[in-house]
Design a protein around this motif. Structure first.
Motif, PDB file in Angstrom:
ATOM      1  N   TYR A  12       4.150   3.483   5.474  1.00 15.99           N
ATOM      2  CA  TYR A  12       3.544   2.674   4.423  1.00 15.99           C
ATOM      3  C   TYR A  12       3.362   1.224   4.871  1.00 15.99           C
ATOM      4  O   TYR A  12       2.264   0.672   4.774  1.00 15.99           O
ATOM      5  CB  TYR A  12       4.408   2.728   3.167  1.00 15.99           C
ATOM      6  CG  TYR A  12       3.900   1.836   2.058  1.00 15.99           C
ATOM      7  CD1 TYR A  12       2.885   2.269   1.213  1.00 15.99           C
ATOM      8  CD2 TYR A  12       4.417   0.559   1.868  1.00 15.99           C
ATOM      9  CE1 TYR A  12       2.399   1.450   0.204  1.00 15.99           C
ATOM     10  CE2 TYR A  12       3.939  -0.264   0.863  1.00 15.99           C
ATOM     11  CZ  TYR A  12       2.939   0.179   0.039  1.00 15.99           C
ATOM     12  OH  TYR A  12       2.448  -0.634  -0.949  1.00 15.99           O
ATOM     13  N   PHE A  13       4.430   0.606   5.370  1.00 16.88           N
ATOM     14  CA  PHE A  13       4.353  -0.807   5.739  1.00 16.88           C
ATOM     15  C   PHE A  13       3.479  -1.036   6.968  1.00 16.88           C
ATOM     16  O   PHE A  13       2.735  -2.015   7.040  1.00 16.88           O
ATOM     17  CB  PHE A  13       5.760  -1.375   5.967  1.00 16.88           C
ATOM     18  CG  PHE A  13       6.493  -1.677   4.697  1.00 16.88           C
ATOM     19  CD1 PHE A  13       6.048  -2.677   3.843  1.00 16.88           C
ATOM     20  CD2 PHE A  13       7.617  -0.951   4.333  1.00 16.88           C
ATOM     21  CE1 PHE A  13       6.710  -2.952   2.651  1.00 16.88           C
ATOM     22  CE2 PHE A  13       8.286  -1.224   3.155  1.00 16.88           C
ATOM     23  CZ  PHE A  13       7.836  -2.224   2.310  1.00 16.88           C
ATOM     24  N   LEU A  16      -0.073  -0.798   5.808  1.00 16.84           N
ATOM     25  CA  LEU A  16      -0.453  -1.964   5.019  1.00 16.84           C
ATOM     26  C   LEU A  16      -0.756  -3.161   5.920  1.00 16.84           C
ATOM     27  O   LEU A  16      -1.728  -3.886   5.706  1.00 16.84           O
ATOM     28  CB  LEU A  16       0.684  -2.314   4.054  1.00 16.84           C
ATOM     29  CG  LEU A  16       0.315  -3.121   2.805  1.00 16.84           C
ATOM     30  CD1 LEU A  16      -0.715  -2.363   1.975  1.00 16.84           C
ATOM     31  CD2 LEU A  16       1.563  -3.411   1.991  1.00 16.84           C
ATOM     32  N   THR A  79       2.391   0.988  -5.019  1.00 13.58           N
ATOM     33  CA  THR A  79       1.148   0.391  -5.524  1.00 13.58           C
ATOM     34  C   THR A  79       1.366  -1.073  -5.880  1.00 13.58           C
ATOM     35  O   THR A  79       0.530  -1.934  -5.580  1.00 13.58           O
ATOM     36  CB  THR A  79       0.654   1.163  -6.760  1.00 13.58           C
ATOM     37  OG1 THR A  79       0.426   2.530  -6.392  1.00 13.58           O
ATOM     38  CG2 THR A  79      -0.643   0.568  -7.295  1.00 13.58           C
ATOM     39  N   ASN A  82       1.763  -3.023  -2.697  1.00 12.29           N
ATOM     40  CA  ASN A  82       0.452  -3.204  -2.081  1.00 12.29           C
ATOM     41  C   ASN A  82      -0.284  -4.373  -2.718  1.00 12.29           C
ATOM     42  O   ASN A  82      -0.872  -5.203  -2.028  1.00 12.29           O
ATOM     43  CB  ASN A  82      -0.373  -1.924  -2.213  1.00 12.29           C
ATOM     44  CG  ASN A  82      -1.773  -2.068  -1.662  1.00 12.29           C
ATOM     45  OD1 ASN A  82      -2.635  -2.697  -2.269  1.00 12.29           O
ATOM     46  ND2 ASN A  82      -2.015  -1.489  -0.503  1.00 12.29           N
ATOM     47  N   LEU A  86      -0.505  -7.057   0.335  1.00 10.22           N
ATOM     48  CA  LEU A  86      -1.790  -7.054   1.025  1.00 10.22           C
ATOM     49  C   LEU A  86      -2.450  -8.427   0.952  1.00 10.22           C
ATOM     50  O   LEU A  86      -2.961  -8.936   1.954  1.00 10.22           O
ATOM     51  CB  LEU A  86      -2.719  -5.991   0.439  1.00 10.22           C
ATOM     52  CG  LEU A  86      -4.016  -5.754   1.212  1.00 10.22           C
ATOM     53  CD1 LEU A  86      -3.716  -5.298   2.634  1.00 10.22           C
ATOM     54  CD2 LEU A  86      -4.883  -4.727   0.506  1.00 10.22           C
ATOM     55  N   TYR A 124      -1.284   4.103   5.401  1.00 16.21           N
ATOM     56  CA  TYR A 124      -0.398   3.691   4.308  1.00 16.21           C
ATOM     57  C   TYR A 124      -0.501   4.605   3.081  1.00 16.21           C
ATOM     58  O   TYR A 124       0.447   4.714   2.297  1.00 16.21           O
ATOM     59  CB  TYR A 124      -0.655   2.220   3.922  1.00 16.21           C
ATOM     60  CG  TYR A 124      -1.580   2.009   2.755  1.00 16.21           C
ATOM     61  CD1 TYR A 124      -1.121   2.127   1.439  1.00 16.21           C
ATOM     62  CD2 TYR A 124      -2.920   1.691   2.949  1.00 16.21           C
ATOM     63  CE1 TYR A 124      -1.978   1.936   0.369  1.00 16.21           C
ATOM     64  CE2 TYR A 124      -3.773   1.497   1.892  1.00 16.21           C
ATOM     65  CZ  TYR A 124      -3.295   1.627   0.601  1.00 16.21           C
ATOM     66  OH  TYR A 124      -4.145   1.450  -0.457  1.00 16.21           O
ATOM     67  N   GLY A 132      -2.644   1.765  -2.867  1.00 15.19           N
ATOM     68  CA  GLY A 132      -2.924   0.448  -3.418  1.00 15.19           C
ATOM     69  C   GLY A 132      -3.836   0.546  -4.618  1.00 15.19           C
ATOM     70  O   GLY A 132      -4.419   1.604  -4.887  1.00 15.19           O
TER      71      GLY A 132
END
Length: 210
Positions: A12-13, A16, A79, A82, A86, A124, A132
């Motif tokens: 995930y990270f 992102l 979410t 994100n 982001l 991600y 996201g």
């Protein structure tokens, strides 16, 4: 279980960060135009100040509320992260990546940025921690309409680009390229990334959760 969670959060990270890096790369290739969502964010930035990343956070929050209303459920923590991270990462990369004045250099970094964005999105989303805001909206529309990811994403980004243009955001051939091709890249990178993750953690493939 802890190992599985660790790998999911790692994907995930990393995804992102890769996505934010790709977005900033396309912004640095602005002579070609920028991505549809960034057209909107830049237009809002030009009208009201703040930063491009900050407007990304604000619009992301609005999308989260709208998506939650449709699904009648709050999104996963990924979410929300994100939405916050982001925008922060984009502002950081916009500061770290140098500006390019030569058209050829901008064209190269823009094209590479689109590819990087596509892989970042696929990576991600794959761990199902929570897509996201914008990708959650895309996935909701895919489920509700039954259309493919690439068709829904392309339609969505064309619509966003038009709204961003009305706000005065910069558009160009690059905006069209992202609107037309980013969804197609994600259409392939998402299942690829999920397959790699499932192989690492030793689980069967599963449906993306919101």
């Amino acid at each position: 279980m802890q190992k599985i969670l660790l790998w999911r959060w790692t994907f995930y990270f990393i995804g992102l960060i890769v996505l934010a890096f790709g977005i900033s790369m396309t912004i640095k290739g602005q002579q070609l135009g920028i991505g549809p969502w960034d057209v909107l964010h830049v237009g809002l930035y030009q009208h009201f100040g703040l930063t491009i990343g900050t407007w990304g956070i604000i619009t992301g929050f609005i999308i989260i509320l709208a998506t939650a209303a449709v699904l009648k459920a709050w999104p996963q923590i990924g979410t929300w992260l994100n939405m916050l991270l982001l925008g922060i990462f984009i502002d950081i990369f916009n500061w770290l990546i140098p500006d390019f004045t030569a058209f050829g250099a901008q064209m190269v970094i823009f094209i590479l940025g689109v590819i990087v964005m596509g892989y970042g999105a696929g990576i991600y989303i794959s761990p199902n921690i929570g897509a996201g805001p914008r990708d959650s909206l895309m996935l909701v529309l895919v489920e509700k309409t039954g259309a493919s990811i690439k068709k829904v994403r392309t339609t969505l980004e064309v619509a966003v680009a038009i709204v961003g243009w009305l706000f005065g955001g910069p558009i160009g051939i690059g905006t069209v390229l992202i609107a037309l091709f980013l969804g197609q890249i994600v259409h392939y990178t998402l299942p690829q990334s999920r397959k790699v993750l499932m192989k690492i953690i030793g689980e069967k493939d599963e449906k993306v959760l919101f």
